[in-house]
Every structure is written in structure tokens, then in C-alpha cells.
Design a protein around this motif. Structure first.
Motif, PDB file in Angstrom:
ATOM      1  N   MET A 133      34.514  29.200  32.165  1.00  0.00           N
ATOM      2  CA  MET A 133      33.118  29.550  32.336  1.00  0.00           C
ATOM      3  C   MET A 133      32.697  29.264  33.779  1.00  0.00           C
ATOM      4  SD  MET A 133      29.892  27.967  30.331  1.00  0.00           S
ATOM      5  CE  MET A 133      28.823  29.168  29.659  1.00  0.00           C
ATOM      6  N   LYS A 134      31.991  30.184  34.373  1.00  0.00           N
ATOM      7  CA  LYS A 134      31.533  30.049  35.754  1.00  0.00           C
ATOM      8  C   LYS A 134      30.277  29.189  35.815  1.00  0.00           C
ATOM      9  CE  LYS A 134      34.608  32.843  37.376  1.00  0.00           C
ATOM     10  NZ  LYS A 134      35.646  32.445  38.246  1.00  0.00           N
ATOM     11  N   ASN A 135      30.097  28.548  36.958  1.00  0.00           N
ATOM     12  CA  ASN A 135      28.903  27.737  37.178  1.00  0.00           C
ATOM     13  C   ASN A 135      27.706  28.617  37.486  1.00  0.00           C
ATOM     14  OD1 ASN A 135      30.309  25.313  36.927  1.00  0.00           O
ATOM     15  ND2 ASN A 135      30.854  25.311  39.087  1.00  0.00           N
ATOM     16  N   ILE A 136      26.554  28.098  37.175  1.00  0.00           N
ATOM     17  CA  ILE A 136      25.301  28.758  37.545  1.00  0.00           C
ATOM     18  C   ILE A 136      24.740  27.998  38.737  1.00  0.00           C
ATOM     19  CG2 ILE A 136      22.925  29.258  36.849  1.00  0.00           C
ATOM     20  CD1 ILE A 136      23.986  29.545  33.988  1.00  0.00           C
ATOM     21  N   GLU A 137      24.415  28.723  39.772  1.00  0.00           N
ATOM     22  CA  GLU A 137      23.862  28.117  40.981  1.00  0.00           C
ATOM     23  C   GLU A 137      22.371  28.419  41.059  1.00  0.00           C
ATOM     24  OE1 GLU A 137      25.334  26.357  43.507  1.00  0.00           O
ATOM     25  OE2 GLU A 137      27.332  26.426  42.606  1.00  0.00           O
ATOM     26  N   ILE A 138      21.573  27.392  41.217  1.00  0.00           N
ATOM     27  CA  ILE A 138      20.135  27.554  41.420  1.00  0.00           C
ATOM     28  C   ILE A 138      19.892  27.477  42.928  1.00  0.00           C
ATOM     29  CG2 ILE A 138      17.828  26.633  40.956  1.00  0.00           C
ATOM     30  CD1 ILE A 138      19.250  27.511  38.411  1.00  0.00           C
ATOM     31  N   LEU A 139      19.311  28.510  43.481  1.00  0.00           N
ATOM     32  CA  LEU A 139      19.013  28.536  44.908  1.00  0.00           C
ATOM     33  C   LEU A 139      17.551  28.157  45.106  1.00  0.00           C
ATOM     34  CD1 LEU A 139      20.802  31.852  45.941  1.00  0.00           C
ATOM     35  CD2 LEU A 139      21.743  29.539  45.786  1.00  0.00           C
ATOM     36  N   ASN A 140      17.325  26.982  45.593  1.00  0.00           N
ATOM     37  CA  ASN A 140      15.959  26.496  45.808  1.00  0.00           C
ATOM     38  C   ASN A 140      15.467  26.918  47.186  1.00  0.00           C
ATOM     39  OD1 ASN A 140      15.595  25.162  43.317  1.00  0.00           O
ATOM     40  ND2 ASN A 140      16.946  23.537  44.029  1.00  0.00           N
ATOM     41  N   ILE A 141      15.237  28.197  47.309  1.00  0.00           N
ATOM     42  CA  ILE A 141      14.769  28.765  48.573  1.00  0.00           C
ATOM     43  C   ILE A 141      13.434  29.448  48.299  1.00  0.00           C
ATOM     44  CG2 ILE A 141      15.251  30.454  50.380  1.00  0.00           C
ATOM     45  CD1 ILE A 141      18.253  29.966  49.758  1.00  0.00           C
ATOM     46  N   LYS A 142      12.428  29.035  49.043  1.00  0.00           N
ATOM     47  CA  LYS A 142      11.094  29.604  48.853  1.00  0.00           C
ATOM     48  C   LYS A 142      11.108  31.090  49.200  1.00  0.00           C
ATOM     49  CE  LYS A 142       6.345  29.143  50.481  1.00  0.00           C
ATOM     50  NZ  LYS A 142       6.135  30.420  51.147  1.00  0.00           N
ATOM     51  N   LYS A 143      10.630  31.905  48.285  1.00  0.00           N
ATOM     52  CA  LYS A 143      10.548  33.344  48.523  1.00  0.00           C
ATOM     53  C   LYS A 143       9.511  33.626  49.600  1.00  0.00           C
ATOM     54  CE  LYS A 143      11.992  34.703  43.976  1.00  0.00           C
ATOM     55  NZ  LYS A 143      11.812  35.552  42.838  1.00  0.00           N
ATOM     56  N   GLU A 144       9.829  34.605  50.420  1.00  0.00           N
ATOM     57  CA  GLU A 144       8.912  35.022  51.485  1.00  0.00           C
ATOM     58  C   GLU A 144       8.698  36.521  51.406  1.00  0.00           C
ATOM     59  OE1 GLU A 144       7.108  33.406  53.520  1.00  0.00           O
ATOM     60  OE2 GLU A 144       8.017  31.420  53.457  1.00  0.00           O
ATOM     61  N   ILE A 145       7.456  36.920  51.458  1.00  0.00           N
ATOM     62  CA  ILE A 145       7.150  38.350  51.533  1.00  0.00           C
ATOM     63  C   ILE A 145       6.486  38.694  52.858  1.00  0.00           C
ATOM     64  CG2 ILE A 145       7.056  38.736  49.048  1.00  0.00           C
ATOM     65  CD1 ILE A 145       3.993  38.568  49.270  1.00  0.00           C
ATOM     66  N   ASP A 146       6.071  37.661  53.587  1.00  0.00           N
ATOM     67  CA  ASP A 146       5.497  37.857  54.918  1.00  0.00           C
ATOM     68  C   ASP A 146       6.584  38.431  55.824  1.00  0.00           C
ATOM     69  OD1 ASP A 146       4.865  37.355  57.694  1.00  0.00           O
ATOM     70  OD2 ASP A 146       3.263  36.024  56.986  1.00  0.00           O
ATOM     71  N   GLU A 147       6.313  39.563  56.404  1.00  0.00           N
ATOM     72  CA  GLU A 147       7.317  40.261  57.221  1.00  0.00           C
ATOM     73  C   GLU A 147       7.844  39.399  58.362  1.00  0.00           C
ATOM     74  OE1 GLU A 147       7.683  44.744  58.879  1.00  0.00           O
ATOM     75  OE2 GLU A 147       6.010  44.346  57.514  1.00  0.00           O
ATOM     76  N   SER A 148       6.997  38.559  58.941  1.00  0.00           N
ATOM     77  CA  SER A 148       7.426  37.738  60.079  1.00  0.00           C
ATOM     78  C   SER A 148       8.385  36.619  59.653  1.00  0.00           C
ATOM     79  CB  SER A 148       6.219  37.146  60.805  1.00  0.00           C
ATOM     80  OG  SER A 148       5.541  36.221  59.966  1.00  0.00           O
ATOM     81  N   LEU A 149       8.394  36.252  58.383  1.00  0.00           N
ATOM     82  CA  LEU A 149       9.259  35.178  57.880  1.00  0.00           C
ATOM     83  C   LEU A 149      10.424  35.704  57.046  1.00  0.00           C
ATOM     84  CD1 LEU A 149       6.400  32.783  56.690  1.00  0.00           C
ATOM     85  CD2 LEU A 149       7.693  32.663  58.836  1.00  0.00           C
ATOM     86  N   TYR A 150      10.427  36.995  56.792  1.00  0.00           N
ATOM     87  CA  TYR A 150      11.366  37.579  55.834  1.00  0.00           C
ATOM     88  C   TYR A 150      12.824  37.487  56.270  1.00  0.00           C
ATOM     89  CZ  TYR A 150      12.939  40.586  52.088  1.00  0.00           C
ATOM     90  OH  TYR A 150      13.572  41.067  50.975  1.00  0.00           O
ATOM     91  N   ASP A 151      13.117  37.761  57.533  1.00  0.00           N
ATOM     92  CA  ASP A 151      14.506  37.711  57.994  1.00  0.00           C
ATOM     93  C   ASP A 151      15.077  36.302  57.886  1.00  0.00           C
ATOM     94  OD1 ASP A 151      14.732  40.422  58.485  1.00  0.00           O
ATOM     95  OD2 ASP A 151      14.171  40.244  60.598  1.00  0.00           O
ATOM     96  N   ASN A 152      14.275  35.298  58.177  1.00  0.00           N
ATOM     97  CA  ASN A 152      14.713  33.915  58.037  1.00  0.00           C
ATOM     98  C   ASN A 152      15.006  33.592  56.568  1.00  0.00           C
ATOM     99  OD1 ASN A 152      15.236  31.241  59.021  1.00  0.00           O
ATOM    100  ND2 ASN A 152      13.246  30.640  58.187  1.00  0.00           N
ATOM    101  N   TYR A 153      14.172  34.080  55.680  1.00  0.00           N
ATOM    102  CA  TYR A 153      14.380  33.922  54.237  1.00  0.00           C
ATOM    103  C   TYR A 153      15.703  34.553  53.807  1.00  0.00           C
ATOM    104  CZ  TYR A 153      13.691  35.371  49.331  1.00  0.00           C
ATOM    105  OH  TYR A 153      13.847  35.635  47.991  1.00  0.00           O
ATOM    106  N   VAL A 154      15.958  35.771  54.254  1.00  0.00           N
ATOM    107  CA  VAL A 154      17.213  36.462  53.906  1.00  0.00           C
ATOM    108  C   VAL A 154      18.403  35.709  54.484  1.00  0.00           C
ATOM    109  CG1 VAL A 154      18.560  38.580  54.233  1.00  0.00           C
ATOM    110  CG2 VAL A 154      16.144  38.719  53.619  1.00  0.00           C
ATOM    111  N   ASP A 155      18.281  35.184  55.699  1.00  0.00           N
ATOM    112  CA  ASP A 155      19.371  34.413  56.302  1.00  0.00           C
ATOM    113  C   ASP A 155      19.705  33.172  55.467  1.00  0.00           C
ATOM    114  OD1 ASP A 155      19.614  36.229  58.371  1.00  0.00           O
ATOM    115  OD2 ASP A 155      18.436  35.020  59.793  1.00  0.00           O
ATOM    116  N   LYS A 156      18.684  32.503  54.953  1.00  0.00           N
ATOM    117  CA  LYS A 156      18.918  31.328  54.093  1.00  0.00           C
ATOM    118  C   LYS A 156      19.637  31.736  52.809  1.00  0.00           C
ATOM    119  CE  LYS A 156      14.944  28.686  55.694  1.00  0.00           C
ATOM    120  NZ  LYS A 156      13.625  28.158  55.314  1.00  0.00           N
TER     121      LYS A 156
END
Length: 92
Positions: free
Chosen positions: A1-24
Motif C-alpha cells: 500500500m502506498k503512503n498518502i502525503e498531505i501537502l501543507n501548502i497554502k493555496k494562492e489564487i493571487d496572480e502575483s503569488l501564484y508562481d511561488n505557490y506552484v514552485d512549492k
């Protein structure tokens, strides 16, 4: 059985912060991929950050499935249209 990973990364919809969010997301996904070594990645919900993060991964085949909700969101937002095109272009 595979592990489940929880990614605790705050979602961003603000365009100026979005690329940083995707990088994380991308960094976390790369760590998981190193451990799991998948042959293929299934990308869905193409307008969103995780899809864009997956699309940046090299040397693994990617299958992208566009849902009707993706189309509806992309019709209303230039940013989402750009993301969906980038994800499709990066997919096999």
C-alpha cells in the motif's frame, strides 16, 4: 500500500503569488516522485496549481484529462486559460 502525503501548502489564487505557490508544490511533488518512481503521471483539474506543478516534471510521461469545470473556469480567467494551455502543452 502506498503512503498518502498531505501537502501543507497554502493555496494562492493571487496572480502575483501564484508562481511561488506552484514552485512549492513542484518541490514537494519532486520529493514524492523520487521515492515512488512512477512511470506515468495523471494530471487532472488542469487549471490549478497541482496540475501546473506536475506539468513541470521532466522524464515522466504525463496524461492530462480536461474536465468540464476546467473549461468553465478557463472561459472566465485569462490566467486559468494560460495555465490550462501550459499543462496541455507539457502533457503527452
Amino acid at each position: 500500500m502506498k503512503n498518502i502525503e498531505i501537502l501543507n501548502i497554502k493555496k494562492e489564487i493571487d496572480e502575483s503569488l501564484y508562481d511561488n505557490y506552484v514552485d512549492k508544490l513542484y518541490e514537494k511533488v519532486c520529493d514524492i516522485i523520487k521515492n515512488e518512481q512512477p512511470d506515468c503521471i495523471h494530471i487532472q483539474q488542469l487549471c490549478f496549481g497541482m496540475a501546473k506543478a506536475f506539468s513541470k516534471i521532466k522524464n515522466i510521461s504525463k496524461i492530462a484529462i480536461c474536465h468540464g469545470s476546467d473549461v468553465l473556469i478557463a472561459q472566465k480567467s485569462l490566467m486559468q486559460r494560460t495555465i490550462i494551455r501550459e499543462v496541455c502543452d507539457a502533457s503527452d
